[in-house]
Design a protein around this motif. Structure first.
Motif, PDB file in Angstrom:
ATOM      1  N   ASP A  83     111.104  65.384  31.781  1.00 38.21           N
ATOM      2  CA  ASP A  83     110.087  66.381  31.843  1.00 38.21           C
ATOM      3  C   ASP A  83     110.518  67.784  31.684  1.00 38.21           C
ATOM      4  O   ASP A  83     110.095  68.823  31.039  1.00 38.21           O
ATOM      5  N   TYR A  84     111.937  68.166  32.226  1.00 32.10           N
ATOM      6  CA  TYR A  84     112.295  69.637  32.329  1.00 32.10           C
ATOM      7  C   TYR A  84     113.633  69.603  31.670  1.00 32.10           C
ATOM      8  O   TYR A  84     114.439  70.687  32.067  1.00 32.10           O
ATOM      9  N   ALA A  85     113.979  68.930  30.624  1.00 27.21           N
ATOM     10  CA  ALA A  85     115.173  68.830  29.695  1.00 27.21           C
ATOM     11  C   ALA A  85     114.897  70.028  28.516  1.00 27.21           C
ATOM     12  O   ALA A  85     113.801  70.373  28.354  1.00 27.21           O
ATOM     13  N   PRO A  86     116.226  70.790  28.362  1.00 34.54           N
ATOM     14  CA  PRO A  86     117.500  70.181  28.860  1.00 34.54           C
ATOM     15  C   PRO A  86     117.690  71.062  29.863  1.00 34.54           C
ATOM     16  O   PRO A  86     118.976  71.082  30.518  1.00 34.54           O
ATOM     17  N   LYS A  87     117.066  72.263  30.835  1.00 32.28           N
ATOM     18  CA  LYS A  87     117.346  72.863  31.698  1.00 32.28           C
ATOM     19  C   LYS A  87     117.847  72.340  32.941  1.00 32.28           C
ATOM     20  O   LYS A  87     119.022  72.635  33.198  1.00 32.28           O
ATOM     21  N   GLU A  88     116.952  71.603  33.444  1.00 29.30           N
ATOM     22  CA  GLU A  88     117.395  70.801  34.621  1.00 29.30           C
ATOM     23  C   GLU A  88     118.477  69.682  34.366  1.00 29.30           C
ATOM     24  O   GLU A  88     119.332  69.287  35.322  1.00 29.30           O
ATOM     25  N   ILE A  89     118.705  69.084  33.303  1.00 35.50           N
ATOM     26  CA  ILE A  89     119.815  68.201  33.062  1.00 35.50           C
ATOM     27  C   ILE A  89     121.082  68.757  32.835  1.00 35.50           C
ATOM     28  O   ILE A  89     122.063  68.538  33.514  1.00 35.50           O
ATOM     29  N   VAL A  90     121.030  70.136  32.469  1.00 36.07           N
ATOM     30  CA  VAL A  90     122.502  70.813  32.274  1.00 36.07           C
ATOM     31  C   VAL A  90     122.703  71.269  33.431  1.00 36.07           C
ATOM     32  O   VAL A  90     123.860  71.374  33.916  1.00 36.07           O
ATOM     33  N   GLU A  91     121.936  71.826  34.269  1.00 35.40           N
ATOM     34  CA  GLU A  91     122.199  72.452  35.506  1.00 35.40           C
ATOM     35  C   GLU A  91     122.511  71.260  36.690  1.00 35.40           C
ATOM     36  O   GLU A  91     123.645  71.366  37.426  1.00 35.40           O
ATOM     37  N   GLY A  92     122.054  70.132  36.469  1.00 30.57           N
ATOM     38  CA  GLY A  92     122.461  68.986  37.261  1.00 30.57           C
ATOM     39  C   GLY A  92     123.898  68.454  36.951  1.00 30.57           C
ATOM     40  O   GLY A  92     124.556  68.032  37.701  1.00 30.57           O
ATOM     41  N   ILE A  93     124.086  68.485  35.653  1.00 29.36           N
ATOM     42  CA  ILE A  93     125.516  68.462  35.142  1.00 29.36           C
ATOM     43  C   ILE A  93     126.458  69.154  35.517  1.00 29.36           C
ATOM     44  O   ILE A  93     127.640  68.568  36.104  1.00 29.36           O
ATOM     45  N   LYS A 132     112.741  63.688  54.039  1.00 26.32           N
ATOM     46  CA  LYS A 132     114.242  63.502  53.515  1.00 26.32           C
ATOM     47  C   LYS A 132     114.243  61.818  53.356  1.00 26.32           C
ATOM     48  O   LYS A 132     115.086  61.473  52.334  1.00 26.32           O
ATOM     49  N   SER A 133     114.157  61.396  54.357  1.00 28.76           N
ATOM     50  CA  SER A 133     114.079  59.705  54.443  1.00 28.76           C
ATOM     51  C   SER A 133     113.403  59.260  53.314  1.00 28.76           C
ATOM     52  O   SER A 133     113.816  58.053  53.013  1.00 28.76           O
ATOM     53  N   MET A 134     112.454  59.545  52.877  1.00 26.50           N
ATOM     54  CA  MET A 134     111.469  58.979  52.002  1.00 26.50           C
ATOM     55  C   MET A 134     111.682  59.633  50.464  1.00 26.50           C
ATOM     56  O   MET A 134     110.929  59.263  49.783  1.00 26.50           O
ATOM     57  N   ASP A 135     112.605  60.465  50.427  1.00 27.85           N
ATOM     58  CA  ASP A 135     112.830  61.126  49.273  1.00 27.85           C
ATOM     59  C   ASP A 135     113.527  60.440  48.258  1.00 27.85           C
ATOM     60  O   ASP A 135     114.893  60.152  48.475  1.00 27.85           O
ATOM     61  N   TYR A 136     112.990  59.637  47.213  1.00 25.65           N
ATOM     62  CA  TYR A 136     113.951  58.675  46.489  1.00 25.65           C
ATOM     63  C   TYR A 136     114.898  59.480  45.718  1.00 25.65           C
ATOM     64  O   TYR A 136     115.804  58.770  45.270  1.00 25.65           O
ATOM     65  N   SER A 137     114.883  60.763  45.425  1.00 25.76           N
ATOM     66  CA  SER A 137     115.886  61.367  44.689  1.00 25.76           C
ATOM     67  C   SER A 137     117.216  61.273  45.282  1.00 25.76           C
ATOM     68  O   SER A 137     118.315  61.527  44.280  1.00 25.76           O
ATOM     69  N   GLN A 138     117.426  61.433  46.366  1.00 20.71           N
ATOM     70  CA  GLN A 138     118.780  61.172  47.040  1.00 20.71           C
ATOM     71  C   GLN A 138     119.532  60.038  46.898  1.00 20.71           C
ATOM     72  O   GLN A 138     120.752  59.944  46.897  1.00 20.71           O
ATOM     73  N   TYR A 139     118.573  58.896  46.300  1.00 22.65           N
ATOM     74  CA  TYR A 139     119.474  57.660  46.179  1.00 22.65           C
ATOM     75  C   TYR A 139     119.761  57.627  44.583  1.00 22.65           C
ATOM     76  O   TYR A 139     120.415  56.304  44.253  1.00 22.65           O
ATOM     77  N   GLY A 140     119.602  58.318  43.839  1.00 23.04           N
ATOM     78  CA  GLY A 140     119.876  58.295  42.618  1.00 23.04           C
ATOM     79  C   GLY A 140     118.871  57.676  41.650  1.00 23.04           C
ATOM     80  O   GLY A 140     117.692  57.684  41.735  1.00 23.04           O
ATOM     81  N   GLY A 141     119.256  57.148  40.489  1.00 20.66           N
ATOM     82  CA  GLY A 141     118.250  56.719  39.416  1.00 20.66           C
ATOM     83  C   GLY A 141     118.261  55.022  39.427  1.00 20.66           C
ATOM     84  O   GLY A 141     118.859  54.358  40.436  1.00 20.66           O
ATOM     85  N   GLY A 148     111.456  60.894  35.088  1.00 20.62           N
ATOM     86  CA  GLY A 148     111.457  61.712  34.269  1.00 20.62           C
ATOM     87  C   GLY A 148     111.068  63.274  34.652  1.00 20.62           C
ATOM     88  O   GLY A 148     111.538  64.425  34.128  1.00 20.62           O
ATOM     89  N   SER A 149     110.404  63.352  35.885  1.00 24.14           N
ATOM     90  CA  SER A 149     110.344  64.666  36.545  1.00 24.14           C
ATOM     91  C   SER A 149     111.524  65.287  37.425  1.00 24.14           C
ATOM     92  O   SER A 149     111.459  66.074  38.179  1.00 24.14           O
ATOM     93  N   SER A 150     112.917  64.538  37.199  1.00 24.38           N
ATOM     94  CA  SER A 150     113.943  64.951  38.136  1.00 24.38           C
ATOM     95  C   SER A 150     114.269  66.202  37.941  1.00 24.38           C
ATOM     96  O   SER A 150     114.328  66.726  36.704  1.00 24.38           O
ATOM     97  N   LYS A 151     114.764  66.778  38.797  1.00 25.17           N
ATOM     98  CA  LYS A 151     115.337  68.226  38.839  1.00 25.17           C
ATOM     99  C   LYS A 151     116.920  68.030  39.076  1.00 25.17           C
ATOM    100  O   LYS A 151     117.543  66.955  39.335  1.00 25.17           O
ATOM    101  N   ALA A 152     117.730  69.364  38.945  1.00 29.49           N
ATOM    102  CA  ALA A 152     119.246  69.397  39.017  1.00 29.49           C
ATOM    103  C   ALA A 152     119.831  68.349  39.992  1.00 29.49           C
ATOM    104  O   ALA A 152     120.779  67.771  39.856  1.00 29.49           O
ATOM    105  N   PRO A 153     119.285  68.636  41.195  1.00 32.97           N
ATOM    106  CA  PRO A 153     119.679  67.924  42.610  1.00 32.97           C
ATOM    107  C   PRO A 153     119.778  66.399  42.143  1.00 32.97           C
ATOM    108  O   PRO A 153     120.768  65.709  42.484  1.00 32.97           O
ATOM    109  N   THR A 154     118.701  65.838  41.576  1.00 30.57           N
ATOM    110  CA  THR A 154     118.577  64.421  41.645  1.00 30.57           C
ATOM    111  C   THR A 154     119.624  63.990  40.376  1.00 30.57           C
ATOM    112  O   THR A 154     120.217  62.981  40.390  1.00 30.57           O
ATOM    113  N   VAL A 155     119.481  64.869  39.401  1.00 32.76           N
ATOM    114  CA  VAL A 155     120.660  64.573  38.243  1.00 32.76           C
ATOM    115  C   VAL A 155     121.962  64.513  38.991  1.00 32.76           C
ATOM    116  O   VAL A 155     122.827  63.510  38.688  1.00 32.76           O
TER     117      VAL A 155
END
Length: 347
Positions: A11-21, A275-284, A299-306
């Motif tokens: 949803d936020y590509a390529p900005k968040e993908i690039v920043e996450g990489i 934090k414990s319920m935040d799925y983003s910290q566990y990856g994809g 699809g809605s992942s931001k840079a830290p999740t990437v």
């Protein structure tokens, strides 16, 4: 180690993908990246191209595209080119936050299945919230296959065991079968057959049926299910977590000054819960059963999740999980064939 990235997926590509990489590049000095996508758009957000190579892709597979058709017709899309680079040995793993069905199709038709696996399954890592010594568990299939057969679920148990052992570093992981009761005779005929197959396999630490209400309590290290049920349970867990956080926040805001003062004193505690319920910290989610790591994040992942997902991929590559699973299946060809015959004869 080189990872191929669909920079246009999400949803936020390529900005968040690039920043996450870039975050991942700085965190993991032994990883190089191939970013596939519209070069002019990627370059707008790329601050430092150290260990990052941008590859032009003229097409983009959109979220609303029909998955298989898109993979077959959009040959110059960022997703297809990234998957192809893995197939051709230019990269070790494939990552995308794009169209889930198209990612599954790319993994299946381009990268290809491991010999002996009939249908790859989608595995995701979820948190355990009531045990200090168990932080998370893996569940599969969570949506790769709506129509799942007995053999598929048995193979999910094998793959889940290897993921928990090699990537999550769980010693002798407990494998449970998601069902509507813990008794051995619960569920439909397919689930009863899967239960018996797993119970008879001495290589698997099978603990029996587990119920959905016990998942976040650490009922098992690996939870095996069909894709339809797994996807429904996953979305229910995510929805319940979000609803509870909103309910708590709403109650505090409408509860007057006393509630707000109490919330201020418990701010750290609420932060830990969130934090414990935040799925983003566990990856994809990982497509298990293909010849290389294929990982899809929300699809809605931001840079830290990437960035976290790249760390997950690194663990998979470092652990040599794919090659170990491949070797295991090759050494148990006769056993798997016997199981196929058993299932066939029991129909």
């Amino acid at each position: 180690m080189k990872i191929a990235v669909d920079a246009m997926g999400g949803d936020y590509a390529p900005k968040e993908i690039v920043e996450g990489i870039e975050l991942a590049r700085d965190a993991y000095p032994d990883i190089e990246f191939l970013l596939f996508g519209l070069t002019d758009q990627i370059q707008k957000y790329l601050k430092d191209d150290t260990r990052i190579e941008v590859k032009q892709a003229d097409e983009v597979i959109e979220m609303g595209d029909e998955p298989v058709k898109a993979v077959r017709t959009k040959k110059q899309s960022s997703m297809v080119l990234a998957a192809t680079s893995v197939k051709e040995g230019q990269a070790d793993a494939f990552f995308s936050a794009g169209n889930t069905g198209a990612i599954l199709a790319s993994g299946l038709f381009i990268i290809g299945r491991i010999k002996g696996i009939d249908r790859p399954g989608l595995a995701t890592t979820l948190p355990v919230i009531t045990k200090d010594d168990q932080k998370n568990f893996v569940m599969l299939d969570v949506g790769a296959n709506a129509d799942t057969k007995v053999l598929n679920m048995y193979q999910y148990a094998l793959m889940g065991k290897y993921y928990a052992s090699n990537v999550m570093k769980v010693n002798n992981p407990r494998v449970g079968l998601l069902n509507n009761g813990t008794e051995a005779d619960k569920g439909d005929m397919d689930h009863r057959k899967v239960h018996d197959l797993l119970a008879d396999d001495s290589d698997i630490h099978f603990i029996g049926n587990v119920e959905s209400r016990e998942l976040l309590n650490g009922a098992a290290d690996v939870v095996v299910t069909d894709g339809f049920t797994g996807n429904a349970v996953l979305k229910s867990i995510e929805g319940t977590a979000l609803s509870m956080l909103h309910l708590i926040k709403g109650s505090i805001m409408s509860g007057g000054m006393t509630s707000k003062l109490g919330a201020a004193m418990l701010k750290g505690t609420f932060g830990q819960i969130a934090k414990s319920m935040d799925y983003s910290q566990y990856g994809g989610a990982v497509l298990m059963g293909v010849k290389a790591p294929v990982v899809k994040t929300h699809g809605s992942s931001k840079a830290p999740t990437v960035k976290n997902t790249i760390g997950q991929i690194k663990q998979m590559i470092d652990s040599k999980m794919i090659s170990d699973l491949n070797n295991y299946l090759n050494s148990h060809t006769d056993q798997l064939q016997e199981i196929k015959e058993t299932i066939k004869n029991s129909k």
